[in-house]
Design a protein around this motif. Structure first.
Motif, mmCIF file in Angstrom:
data_model
loop_
_atom_site.group_PDB
_atom_site.id
_atom_site.type_symbol
_atom_site.label_atom_id
_atom_site.label_comp_id
_atom_site.label_asym_id
_atom_site.label_seq_id
_atom_site.Cartn_x
_atom_site.Cartn_y
_atom_site.Cartn_z
ATOM 1 N N ILE A 73 43.911 52.341 31.426
ATOM 2 C CA ILE A 73 43.878 53.376 32.447
ATOM 3 C C ILE A 73 43.460 52.727 33.767
ATOM 4 C CG2 ILE A 73 42.833 55.564 33.135
ATOM 5 C CD1 ILE A 73 42.296 56.057 30.155
ATOM 6 N N PRO A 74 44.265 52.812 34.813
ATOM 7 C CA PRO A 74 43.914 52.153 36.074
ATOM 8 C C PRO A 74 42.672 52.770 36.705
ATOM 9 C CG PRO A 74 45.799 53.606 36.368
ATOM 10 C CD PRO A 74 45.523 53.559 34.894
ATOM 11 N N ILE A 75 41.910 51.944 37.429
ATOM 12 C CA ILE A 75 40.732 52.438 38.131
ATOM 13 C C ILE A 75 41.198 53.432 39.181
ATOM 14 C CG2 ILE A 75 38.815 51.771 39.616
ATOM 15 C CD1 ILE A 75 38.679 49.154 38.114
ATOM 16 N N SER A 76 40.521 54.582 39.236
ATOM 17 C CA SER A 76 41.022 55.717 40.002
ATOM 18 C C SER A 76 40.900 55.568 41.509
ATOM 19 C CB SER A 76 40.294 56.996 39.548
ATOM 20 O OG SER A 76 38.889 56.840 39.723
ATOM 21 N N SER A 77 40.000 54.697 42.001
ATOM 22 C CA SER A 77 39.853 54.571 43.446
ATOM 23 C C SER A 77 39.293 53.208 43.818
ATOM 24 C CB SER A 77 38.929 55.673 43.970
ATOM 25 O OG SER A 77 37.582 55.380 43.629
ATOM 26 N N PRO A 78 39.577 52.756 45.044
ATOM 27 C CA PRO A 78 39.020 51.488 45.518
ATOM 28 C C PRO A 78 37.497 51.519 45.535
ATOM 29 C CG PRO A 78 40.835 52.201 46.921
ATOM 30 C CD PRO A 78 40.523 53.345 46.002
ATOM 31 N N LEU A 79 36.927 52.689 45.794
ATOM 32 C CA LEU A 79 35.473 52.827 45.826
ATOM 33 C C LEU A 79 34.859 52.459 44.477
ATOM 34 C CD1 LEU A 79 32.926 53.802 47.381
ATOM 35 C CD2 LEU A 79 33.378 56.076 46.447
ATOM 36 N N ILE A 80 35.415 53.010 43.404
ATOM 37 C CA ILE A 80 34.924 52.726 42.059
ATOM 38 C C ILE A 80 35.170 51.269 41.709
ATOM 39 C CG2 ILE A 80 35.271 53.225 39.608
ATOM 40 C CD1 ILE A 80 35.822 56.128 40.407
ATOM 41 N N ALA A 81 36.325 50.736 42.112
ATOM 42 C CA ALA A 81 36.632 49.334 41.848
ATOM 43 C C ALA A 81 35.612 48.419 42.515
ATOM 44 C CB ALA A 81 38.041 49.013 42.343
ATOM 45 N N ASN A 82 35.209 48.747 43.735
ATOM 46 C CA ASN A 82 34.218 47.938 44.445
ATOM 47 C C ASN A 82 32.860 47.981 43.753
ATOM 48 O OD1 ASN A 82 36.094 47.230 46.386
ATOM 49 N ND2 ASN A 82 35.451 48.811 47.844
ATOM 50 N N ILE A 83 32.490 49.157 43.255
ATOM 51 C CA ILE A 83 31.206 49.306 42.551
ATOM 52 C C ILE A 83 31.207 48.458 41.281
ATOM 53 C CG2 ILE A 83 29.794 50.943 41.237
ATOM 54 C CD1 ILE A 83 30.594 53.066 43.345
ATOM 55 N N ILE A 84 32.296 48.519 40.549
ATOM 56 C CA ILE A 84 32.412 47.735 39.315
ATOM 57 C C ILE A 84 32.387 46.240 39.623
ATOM 58 C CG2 ILE A 84 33.976 47.121 37.427
ATOM 59 C CD1 ILE A 84 34.826 50.071 37.351
ATOM 60 N N ASN A 85 33.107 45.826 40.651
ATOM 61 C CA ASN A 85 33.144 44.408 41.020
ATOM 62 C C ASN A 85 31.767 43.905 41.445
ATOM 63 O OD1 ASN A 85 35.871 44.074 40.458
ATOM 64 N ND2 ASN A 85 36.513 44.637 42.530
ATOM 65 N N THR A 86 31.021 44.745 42.142
ATOM 66 C CA THR A 86 29.660 44.363 42.529
ATOM 67 C C THR A 86 28.800 44.156 41.290
ATOM 68 O OG1 THR A 86 29.785 45.554 44.636
ATOM 69 C CG2 THR A 86 27.583 45.064 43.777
ATOM 70 N N ALA A 87 28.888 45.079 40.339
ATOM 71 C CA ALA A 87 28.116 44.951 39.100
ATOM 72 C C ALA A 87 28.512 43.684 38.350
ATOM 73 C CB ALA A 87 28.317 46.188 38.221
ATOM 74 N N LYS A 88 29.810 43.400 38.296
ATOM 75 C CA LYS A 88 30.290 42.215 37.579
ATOM 76 C C LYS A 88 29.844 40.914 38.242
ATOM 77 C CE LYS A 88 34.359 44.050 35.198
ATOM 78 N NZ LYS A 88 35.827 43.956 35.036
ATOM 79 N N SER A 89 29.572 40.971 39.541
ATOM 80 C CA SER A 89 29.141 39.763 40.242
ATOM 81 C C SER A 89 27.764 39.297 39.767
ATOM 82 C CB SER A 89 29.117 40.006 41.759
ATOM 83 O OG SER A 89 28.043 40.865 42.132
ATOM 84 N N TYR A 90 27.050 40.168 39.048
ATOM 85 C CA TYR A 90 25.726 39.821 38.512
ATOM 86 C C TYR A 90 25.790 39.400 37.045
ATOM 87 C CZ TYR A 90 23.723 41.858 42.741
ATOM 88 O OH TYR A 90 23.391 42.118 44.047
ATOM 89 N N GLU A 91 26.985 39.353 36.482
ATOM 90 C CA GLU A 91 27.118 39.005 35.064
ATOM 91 C C GLU A 91 26.509 37.627 34.794
ATOM 92 O OE1 GLU A 91 30.199 40.251 31.615
ATOM 93 O OE2 GLU A 91 30.940 39.991 33.653
ATOM 94 N N GLY A 92 25.669 37.552 33.775
ATOM 95 C CA GLY A 92 24.999 36.304 33.436
ATOM 96 C C GLY A 92 23.609 36.175 34.024
ATOM 97 N N VAL A 93 23.260 37.055 34.975
ATOM 98 C CA VAL A 93 21.913 37.032 35.568
ATOM 99 C C VAL A 93 20.889 37.442 34.511
ATOM 100 C CG1 VAL A 93 20.404 38.132 37.277
ATOM 101 C CG2 VAL A 93 22.734 37.470 37.904
ATOM 102 N N ARG A 94 19.781 36.757 34.449
ATOM 103 C CA ARG A 94 18.759 37.041 33.442
ATOM 104 C C ARG A 94 18.114 38.407 33.674
ATOM 105 N NH1 ARG A 94 13.314 36.248 34.762
ATOM 106 N NH2 ARG A 94 12.941 35.552 36.900
ATOM 107 N N TYR A 95 17.541 38.939 32.616
ATOM 108 C CA TYR A 95 16.861 40.230 32.715
ATOM 109 C C TYR A 95 15.485 40.046 33.344
ATOM 110 C CZ TYR A 95 14.689 44.670 31.523
ATOM 111 O OH TYR A 95 14.043 45.877 31.596
#
Length: 204
Positions: A73-95
């Motif tokens: 299912i495609p991401i419904s808006s650029p806004l949501i895509a940007n939020i997801i991409n921001t979250a993914k940019s932290y992948e691997g960061v320690r807790y």
């Protein structure tokens, strides 16, 4: 007499067929697992296009090919895509409890920071976030929705949150900050998260 002989032959053939039968082991599909969360039967829809996807096993670190009948299912808006991409940019960061940077991140800090990048203010704690937006059925979740969990034993008090990054037919992936592995992507159908799941909410 001929009838008796015929019956004996039929009985012999039937007994051979049953002796050659093999035991069939079946497993539940992810759509059935997710369906059980709401105690509703899995939806049956039209046949989907078969695709091959490669995902990374979060436990072993190995790539695995997953052949499934899925509909992306495609991401419904650029806004949501940007939020997801921001979250993914932290992948691997320690807790880190209370963390909101690449030096350390906790679960609500990840969500807070991802939405804040698009000037959307959310409460800082997962339990407070769970009072915002609209409650939605888990089978209706899409990218950008929030999933809430209770990870303490014998408690249904929300203390963990994740952001849906991929929503397919019967397969939901979410990014979150795990206390043991830091920021990572998991499947809602994984046993641990399946039993810890409390609710889903839509902010946008």
């Amino acid at each position: 007499m001929n009838k008796i002989v015929l019956l004996l032959i039929l009985a012999t053939l039937m007994s051979c067929g049953s002796s050659k039968s093999k035991r069939v082991v079946t497993t539940k599909s992810e759509s059935e697992v997710i369906s059980q969360i709401t105690n509703k039967p899995a939806r049956r829809g039209p046949a989907r296009k078969t695709t091959t996807t490669t995902s990374r096993n979060t436990e072993t670190g190995h790539n695995t090919e997953d052949n499934q009948n899925i509909e992306v299912i495609p991401i419904s808006s650029p806004l949501i895509a940007n939020i997801i991409n921001t979250a993914k940019s932290y992948e691997g960061v320690r807790y880190k409890y209370g963390g909101t940077t690449k030096k350390g991140m906790d679960c609500s800090g990840l969500i807070f920071t991802a939405f804040q990048s698009e000037d959307i203010s959310l409460p800082r704690s997962s339990s407070a976030m769970a009072t915002h937006g609209d409650w939605i059925d888990v089978k209706e979740v899409k990218e950008g929705d929030l999933l809430f969990f209770a990870t303490k034993r014998n408690s249904r008090t929300i203390n963990h949150v994740g952001l849906v990054t991929s929503s397919r037919l019967g397969r939901v992936e979410f990014i979150h900050a795990s206390t043991s592995k830091g920021v990572m992507t998991s499947l809602l159908s994984e046993r641990y998260w399946y039993f810890a799941f409390v609710q889903a909410r839509r902010i946008l």
